[in-house]
Design a protein around this motif. Sequence first.
Motif, PDB file in Angstrom:
ATOM      1  N   SER A  92      36.623  47.614  40.297  1.00 20.36           N
ATOM      2  CA  SER A  92      37.853  48.139  40.780  1.00 20.36           C
ATOM      3  C   SER A  92      37.421  48.753  42.031  1.00 20.36           C
ATOM      4  CB  SER A  92      38.355  49.121  39.935  1.00 20.36           C
ATOM      5  OG  SER A  92      39.283  49.673  40.459  1.00 20.36           O
ATOM      6  N   ALA A 142      41.547  52.695  34.094  1.00 23.03           N
ATOM      7  CA  ALA A 142      42.549  51.588  34.166  1.00 23.03           C
ATOM      8  C   ALA A 142      43.824  51.859  34.985  1.00 23.03           C
ATOM      9  CB  ALA A 142      42.941  50.975  32.604  1.00 23.03           C
ATOM     10  N   GLU A 160      40.394  44.434  35.946  1.00 24.43           N
ATOM     11  CA  GLU A 160      41.422  44.460  34.768  1.00 24.43           C
ATOM     12  C   GLU A 160      40.859  43.789  33.259  1.00 24.43           C
ATOM     13  OE1 GLU A 160      45.118  42.792  35.514  1.00 24.43           O
ATOM     14  OE2 GLU A 160      45.304  43.899  37.268  1.00 24.43           O
ATOM     15  N   HIS A 195      40.104  42.677  41.614  1.00 27.92           N
ATOM     16  CA  HIS A 195      40.794  43.102  40.615  1.00 27.92           C
ATOM     17  C   HIS A 195      41.137  42.493  39.184  1.00 27.92           C
ATOM     18  CE1 HIS A 195      42.479  46.047  43.531  1.00 27.92           C
ATOM     19  NE2 HIS A 195      42.950  44.808  44.265  1.00 27.92           N
ATOM     20  N   GLU A 200      43.153  51.732  38.532  1.00 28.49           N
ATOM     21  CA  GLU A 200      43.132  50.234  38.914  1.00 28.49           C
ATOM     22  C   GLU A 200      44.520  49.715  39.175  1.00 28.49           C
ATOM     23  OE1 GLU A 200      42.502  46.318  39.962  1.00 28.49           O
ATOM     24  OE2 GLU A 200      41.149  47.943  40.027  1.00 28.49           O
ATOM     25  N   PHE A 201      45.325  49.951  38.297  1.00 28.95           N
ATOM     26  CA  PHE A 201      46.911  49.524  38.472  1.00 28.95           C
ATOM     27  C   PHE A 201      47.278  50.311  39.800  1.00 28.95           C
ATOM     28  CE2 PHE A 201      46.744  48.497  33.853  1.00 28.95           C
ATOM     29  CZ  PHE A 201      46.707  47.080  34.113  1.00 28.95           C
TER      30      PHE A 201
END
Length: 624
Positions: free
Chosen positions: A136, A171, A145, A141, A174-175
């Motif tokens: 990340s 997580a 993920e 990406h 990361e989004f």
Amino acid sequence: MIIGVSKKLLFLIGLFQIVFNPLFGQNQKLADSLVSVYDGSTFNGDPLPLLKEIAENQTDPDDILHYSELLIKNARKDSLVNTLLSGYLLKGHAFKKKGDNTQALKAYFKSLEYANLINDNKGKGSIIISVADTYSEMENHNNAERYYQQGIEILRLVNDSINLASALLNAGDEFFNSKKYDKALAYFEESGYIFEAIDYPIGKAYNLGNVGMVYAEQRKDKLAEENIDAAISILEELKDYYPISVYLTYMSDIYSRQNDYKSAFAYANRSLELALAYNLKSQISDAYLQLASLSNMTGDFKGAYDKFKLHISYRDSVVNISSVQQMAELRTNYELSQKQTELDLLAQQKKTQQIIFVATSIALFFIILLAIGLYRRNRFIKRTSNIIEVEKGRSDELLLNILPEETAQELKDFGKVKSRRFESVTVLFTDFKNFTQVSENMSPEAIVESVDFYFSKFDEIIEKYELEKIKTIGDSYMCAGGLPFPLEDHAFKILLAALEIAEFVKANSFNDSQYKIPFEVRIGVNTGAVVAGVVGKKKFAYDVWGDTVNIASRMESSSESGFINISENTYQLVKDYFDCEYRGEIQVKNRGMMKMYYVLSLKDHLNLINTLEGYEVSGINNKT
């Protein structure tokens, strides 16, 4: 496990039970008190639990790295798999905080090997999340993920609330970084519920901070400020300043949007002070970038330019210690310590003789002086032994920089190394086109700088693919795959490295500057049996011999600039993975006619290697 904070900075909170306590959170005060115990003269217990707890609670990445390496060194002596797992995981976290993601991934995957060895699913889940965090931060990406999904699935099965919440938070981060804000808030909502339910302060702090940063990006400044202020309040009590530095830059963004530049500068400067205090290079870079932006907004263009230069400097900084200088310093220090030891021993012996001479006259005085002399001598011997032990450790480290680990150990155990035959090894040679003609018109300094520029990058590439550098001769570079440990995919990895080397040289072939000379490279590869061993008695060198090596050299001399020329042996091993162009049979000196092929690129369907192994290979097209 690492908890995510946006702007590509991730932070330690809780790890699986085998590595950390369930309620672990970095605590510098506790770390300082434990260091005092470890360094104290009265401590004589098992150092492993103490070293692990010290490393877990440190907030400075250099301190985490130092104590994790001590932990690994002590655990390796007794082959303690659980402790080695913990040590490499902590080492990965330290490199991650320092911004060295390549070394961090190497440490994480080493830790994962130990987790697989003892079938520790809880450990595997947490390590996989750490790998996802690293991808990340590297802005890969797809990998991030994928690893987050794997890690979260495992952690849901093992019923580990803290690590599951941490994984969900990362997580979500990361989004956030990929600007999928709704998904990010959904993950933060679930992680926040878990942290609140188990009353986990540091988890709640990071969750509040990340939610605040989502609101900041959505221009919901009031909600952003409320959440970030709440996060900073908790983190200040815990003395965890690393994430505070990130959150402060977001507070600066909020106030700059409100045209309150005084407050914006204050938050940005405070972020910089914390980052400088804890040597957080990536956040130092971000803080200088924020200050440059604010200076530009307020019309201070010179200040903006100065701050932007500092941002670039820290962003691109790399710690580069000269191996030659280190080698010389270690050797010099060791020889000096040995000479000093001899002189001190001679002086002590002379003093002892004088004491004995006086003691023959006065018996009582003799006994007193003898006791004093023995006490001092024992202290001296103990001190000298400690010095020798330290220098021995340094010598061992130096030897590992010169020889493969297995070979170095054999040399230490037996004083020599037996030559070994490897039935399948792939050898690669590179050579720069017209090097002699070009170098005749350049200064020696420019030539050395140029060759060092290219070969340093070649070193990075072969290390990335776990290959072995053999030697360099002038402008020729030689490496091999499949030794000192046999590998099934050595030909595949050699060609991945060859493609990346060719692409790197090609990218710099038009970049003429005062620091380097642009060259064009020829590459040759062959696969077959070799004999490997160590030559020399004073300056050791690990080398390989055999017809395979000679043919690899002929492949290079028969190649053309920018091309990778491989033999029939290598082609048969890699033809299913690479697009190759048959050159026909070509006359080779002392070998007659030999079939040769140019490697063009990795086949399209195999570009999935980026996802599976983390390699980033750019294919070259030798038809252009």
